[in-house]
Scaffold this active site. Structure first.
Site, mmCIF file in Angstrom:
data_model
loop_
_atom_site.group_PDB
_atom_site.id
_atom_site.type_symbol
_atom_site.label_atom_id
_atom_site.label_comp_id
_atom_site.label_asym_id
_atom_site.label_seq_id
_atom_site.Cartn_x
_atom_site.Cartn_y
_atom_site.Cartn_z
ATOM 1 N N LYS A 125 -8.174 -27.602 -28.744
ATOM 2 C CA LYS A 125 -9.346 -26.766 -29.018
ATOM 3 C C LYS A 125 -10.132 -27.239 -30.226
ATOM 4 O O LYS A 125 -9.614 -27.970 -31.069
ATOM 5 C CB LYS A 125 -8.897 -25.320 -29.251
ATOM 6 C CG LYS A 125 -7.884 -25.167 -30.378
ATOM 7 C CD LYS A 125 -7.536 -23.710 -30.634
ATOM 8 C CE LYS A 125 -6.596 -23.585 -31.820
ATOM 9 N NZ LYS A 125 -6.419 -22.221 -32.286
ATOM 10 N N HIS A 156 -15.627 -18.135 -19.669
ATOM 11 C CA HIS A 156 -14.792 -19.182 -19.080
ATOM 12 C C HIS A 156 -15.684 -20.083 -18.256
ATOM 13 O O HIS A 156 -16.471 -19.607 -17.448
ATOM 14 C CB HIS A 156 -13.691 -18.563 -18.220
ATOM 15 C CG HIS A 156 -12.683 -17.817 -19.026
ATOM 16 N ND1 HIS A 156 -12.836 -16.502 -19.385
ATOM 17 C CD2 HIS A 156 -11.516 -18.220 -19.586
ATOM 18 C CE1 HIS A 156 -11.811 -16.119 -20.115
ATOM 19 N NE2 HIS A 156 -10.994 -17.130 -20.259
ATOM 20 N N ARG A 213 -5.650 -5.736 -29.823
ATOM 21 C CA ARG A 213 -4.488 -6.513 -30.243
ATOM 22 C C ARG A 213 -3.776 -5.783 -31.356
ATOM 23 O O ARG A 213 -4.421 -5.296 -32.285
ATOM 24 C CB ARG A 213 -4.917 -7.897 -30.729
ATOM 25 C CG ARG A 213 -5.564 -8.694 -29.633
ATOM 26 C CD ARG A 213 -5.909 -10.083 -30.090
ATOM 27 N NE ARG A 213 -6.569 -10.797 -28.997
ATOM 28 C CZ ARG A 213 -7.155 -11.971 -29.130
ATOM 29 N NH1 ARG A 213 -7.140 -12.583 -30.291
ATOM 30 N NH2 ARG A 213 -7.730 -12.543 -28.089
ATOM 31 N N GLN A 223 -14.878 -9.756 -28.017
ATOM 32 C CA GLN A 223 -15.075 -11.198 -27.968
ATOM 33 C C GLN A 223 -16.355 -11.528 -27.231
ATOM 34 O O GLN A 223 -16.691 -10.881 -26.247
ATOM 35 C CB GLN A 223 -13.903 -11.844 -27.234
ATOM 36 C CG GLN A 223 -12.607 -11.710 -27.989
ATOM 37 C CD GLN A 223 -11.498 -12.478 -27.306
ATOM 38 O OE1 GLN A 223 -11.268 -12.327 -26.123
ATOM 39 N NE2 GLN A 223 -10.810 -13.305 -28.070
ATOM 40 N N CYS A 228 -9.185 -13.178 -20.171
ATOM 41 C CA CYS A 228 -8.999 -14.314 -19.258
ATOM 42 C C CYS A 228 -8.534 -13.954 -17.845
ATOM 43 O O CYS A 228 -9.170 -14.374 -16.870
ATOM 44 C CB CYS A 228 -8.039 -15.326 -19.848
ATOM 45 S SG CYS A 228 -8.214 -15.569 -21.604
ATOM 46 N N HIS A 253 -12.223 -22.272 -22.130
ATOM 47 C CA HIS A 253 -12.261 -20.883 -22.585
ATOM 48 C C HIS A 253 -12.900 -20.900 -23.955
ATOM 49 O O HIS A 253 -12.447 -21.612 -24.840
ATOM 50 C CB HIS A 253 -10.810 -20.362 -22.649
ATOM 51 C CG HIS A 253 -10.699 -18.994 -23.210
ATOM 52 N ND1 HIS A 253 -9.544 -18.503 -23.748
ATOM 53 C CD2 HIS A 253 -11.625 -18.023 -23.320
ATOM 54 C CE1 HIS A 253 -9.750 -17.272 -24.161
ATOM 55 N NE2 HIS A 253 -11.000 -16.964 -23.919
ATOM 56 N N ASP A 274 -16.965 -13.707 -25.033
ATOM 57 C CA ASP A 274 -16.056 -14.540 -24.269
ATOM 58 C C ASP A 274 -16.752 -15.204 -23.091
ATOM 59 O O ASP A 274 -17.703 -14.653 -22.546
ATOM 60 C CB ASP A 274 -14.959 -13.609 -23.719
ATOM 61 C CG ASP A 274 -13.639 -14.333 -23.563
ATOM 62 O OD1 ASP A 274 -13.599 -15.551 -23.814
ATOM 63 O OD2 ASP A 274 -12.669 -13.673 -23.183
#
Length: 641
Positions: free
Chosen positions: A467, A387, A365, A383, A336, A513, A385
């Site tokens: 979410k 945005h 992580r 991910q 992010c 996100h 991912d």
RNA sequence: GCCGAUGUAGCUCAGUGGUAGAGCAAGUGAUUUGUAAUCACUAGGUCAGAGGUUCGAAUCCUCUCAUCGGCUCCA
């Protein structure tokens, strides 16, 4: 005697004397169900069969075949198990013992954990309890009396539960010498449980919190017949065959190394082919959907992670920072902040919105050692991912499009079976309540528009936004979160993101996100299990294996393989001097979709004999013909022919 | 991280205090095969790692690492 009208789900209505028990109704009107029914359902509420009919109602009988019946059956078994445990180990304290999706468990507080031998003893004692056919007796007590009863037994966990109940009276169920707090309903007697098995022991924190004492949990399963139990155990064994950890090894897709570190994935050539295919597809689809692809670094200054707030709220999942030249760097646990920087790199206008940045970014992580699980939970996480930066006006449209996009992607991989959760504002949150409400409503509208069934996960949202999560189950029925679509009220504030509106003034953008597949590692895990390793042609690491029957045909076989290669197919030539049966068997085990078998006949006619995985011989084909069929199958992403 | 179990050849597993085994896979040779296992031979192990007990440890003890089943969280 007062008569009461009872309606049944088949539409019929019968009058009974008031006060008759549901068992008696069974005897009188449903003798065929008499030995099978284990509870009654009046106006949607489950009750014991020995309860009395007191008012007009819609009545249904529950058998162990239905999901509700199974739960009752399992719950009763858990009482029997707890009774057996108390008989054998009187010092234990009782926790809770519910029925779960498959079977039941009961938690016990005991200094030494149960051993496998203990389980055998408990099973033996349970058998005696079942043989004795003790009735399950329901008792309603005022709360105070129940409290006294459990105080006498020193059942501190039960006392804790009862004290927190709001009702004035509580229900207890008793069989043999065992008594437990329980809402019910239960079987009429212990003898109905013909077949059960204690499966495993595990530690479990009281009320699921690590702050509490760890109790000893015993899991079990039960059925009304031996046959059903056997079927269940066979089903579990069969499910293990599609476990991605087993298939990953057998098909040489990926691995982990003790010397490299737990949870760090190595994609082997065959797994890498699949991953690359997924990535290419994903990138193409995202570009068509208006996303712009970016790449960002794997580490960044710790200061950036302080700014984003990760050092505050995500610290437990972050690796230690790395020091270099008096500066602290942090391995990224999320993408992010990097996307925020790219957004900020120039002044954005409302004309630029929606602005969509997408990245297949690998994050790291520190997942706790005990939770790592094959590809499903790892420490190197790629991910898918993105945005979406948009204006408030664009929000609804974007979420609807996003959900549409998600379903399209999942469908391309053959997924249509998933559970959807809408998670709302938690107690601790940032941002404005009105923004939360708007965002949550937007998510609801999008779900409704797609006529999707979903579960509410009240207060389950992240602190920075509500979410939608989407879970896919693995071979053994364990759910894994894949898709997540989250609002983020945190980052726009922290990075002070703005866009220039039509009015020439700065405005705060909304950020969605999202990760649609979730993470490539986990998605690959569920994908392997979904297809049981037999991937559709477009994903198969090896799509065709060409086998000459004898070495005389080698040249023709090579010619065929070369041609397929030129057509863009992933081909292997297997011209070892093994018998054709042997090579076919190997290809079958490797789950290769197509085998082209060529002998003298095929060479002469310039054809190939086609065998499909699991289906067998499809006959001979002209090369052009079969190639165009396979090409179409790849394009359509089907399992073909 | 916590509770429990497990770790022996590339894979699946046997071996419980006295010289490390099998099947499959691998290598070599023979076989030339028509839709799920041809035959023979060969090689392969610091018994997860480290420490300890013992005349002697794969086997018993301690610690570490990893895996599996749970608890919790999440992609």
């Amino acid at each position: 005697m007062e008569k009461i009208k009872v309606k049944f789900s088949n539409g019929s209505e019968i009058l009974y004397d008031k006060g008759i028990t549901f068992s008696e109704i069974l005897d009188r009107s449903f003798s065929d169900l008499k030995d099978k029914a284990i509870a009654a359902k009046i106006n949607g509420e489950l009750v014991d069969l020995d309860e009395k009919l007191l008012y007009e109602c819609l009545l249904e009988f529950i058998t162990p075949d239905s999901p509700e019946g199974e739960k009752i059956f399992w719950h009763s078994t858990s009482h029997i198990m707890a009774g057996a445990v108390k008989d054998l180990f009187p010092e234990v304290k009782l926790g809770i013992g519910p029925a779960i999706e498959e079977g039941f468990y009961y938690d016990f507080d005991r200094d030494t954990p149960f051993s496998l031998e203990d389980l055998e003893k408990i099973e033996k004692r349970m058998n005696e309890i079942v043989k004795n056919d003790f009735p399950f007796q329901r008792r309603k007590l005022p709360k105070s009396e129940a409290l006294m009863l459990f105080k006498k037994e020193n059942e501190t966990y039960k006392i804790e539960i009862i004290s927190e109940l709001e009702e004035d009276t509580v229900t207890l169920y008793e069989h043999d010498r065992f008594i437990d707090l329980c809402r019910g309903p239960h079987l009429l007697s212990t003898g109905m449980i013909k077949s059960f098995k204690l499966i495993k022991v595990a530690g479990a924190y009281w009320r699921g919190s690590e702050k509490n004492r760890m109790l000893q949990r015993i899991y079990g399963i039960s059925y009304p017949t031996e046959q059903k139990l056997k079927l269940y155990l066979e089903k579990i064994e069969k499910a293990k065959e599609r476990d991605h950890r087993k298939l990953g090894k057998e098909l040489e897709l990926y691995s982990f190394y003790e010397e490299a570190g737990a949870g760090l994935v190595f994609w082997h050539p065959k797994g890498a082919v699949i991953r690359k295919t997924i990535e290419d597809f994903w990138i193409k689809e995202h570009q068509m959907a208006g996303y712009e692809l970016v790449y960002t670094p794997h580490i960044a200054k710790l200061e950036l992670w302080k700014k984003s707030g990760h050092t505050d709220f995500y610290a437990e999942y972050m690796y230690q920072s790395i020091r270099a030249e008096d500066e602290e760097y942090q391995l990224k646990p999320m993408n992010c902040p990097f996307h925020m920087l790219i957004y900020q790199s120039k002044i954005r206008s409302y004309r630029d919105l929606p602005f969509k940045l997408a990245e297949l970014g690998t994050v790291y992580r520190y997942e706790r050692s005990g939770v790592l699980h094959g590809l499903m939970r790892v420490r190197s996480i790629t991910q898918d991912d993105a945005h979406i930066f948009c204006s408030p006006e664009q929000l609804e449209d974007e979420v609807i499009k996003l959900l549409d996009f998600t379903l399209h992607l999942l469908k391309s991989f053959g997924f249509s079976d998933y559970q959807i959760y809408l998670a709302t504002r938690p107690e601790k949150f940032i941002g404005e309540t009105k923004d939360w409400d708007k965002a949550t409503d937007t998510l609801k509208i999008a779900l409704k528009k797609h006529q999707l069934e979903y579960n509410m996960d009240e207060a389950g949202g992240a602190f920075y936004g509500p979410k939608i999560d989407l879970h896919i189950k693995d071979a053994l029925g364990r759910p894994w979160q894949c898709t997540t679509i989250q609002f983020d009220f945190n980052l726009p504030e922290r990075f002070d993101l703005t866009y220039v509106g039509e009015d020439g003034k700065p405005h705060r953008p909304f950020i969605i996100h999202r990760a649609l597949l979730g993470a490539l590692e986990r998605f690959f895990g569920v994908l392997i299990e979904h297809y049981a390793g037999a991937f559709p042609l477009w994903l198969s690491p090896v799509q065709v294996v060409v086998m000459p029957i004898t070495s005389e045909i080698k040249n023709y076989a090579r010619k065929v393989a070369d041609l397929l290669l030129k057509k863009g197919l992933r081909v292997k030539l297997d011209d070892r001097s093994e018998k054709i049966n042997y090579r076919i068997r190997e290809a079958e085990i490797q789950k290769i979709p197509y085998m082209f078998i060529v002998g003298k006949r095929e060479e002469k006619e310039n054809k190939v004999s086609v065998r499909k995985h699991r289906k067998g011989d499809l006959g001979t084909f002209e090369l052009d013909e079969i190639v165009s069929q396979l090409t179409k199958e790849i394009e359509d992403k089907t399992t073909g022919l």
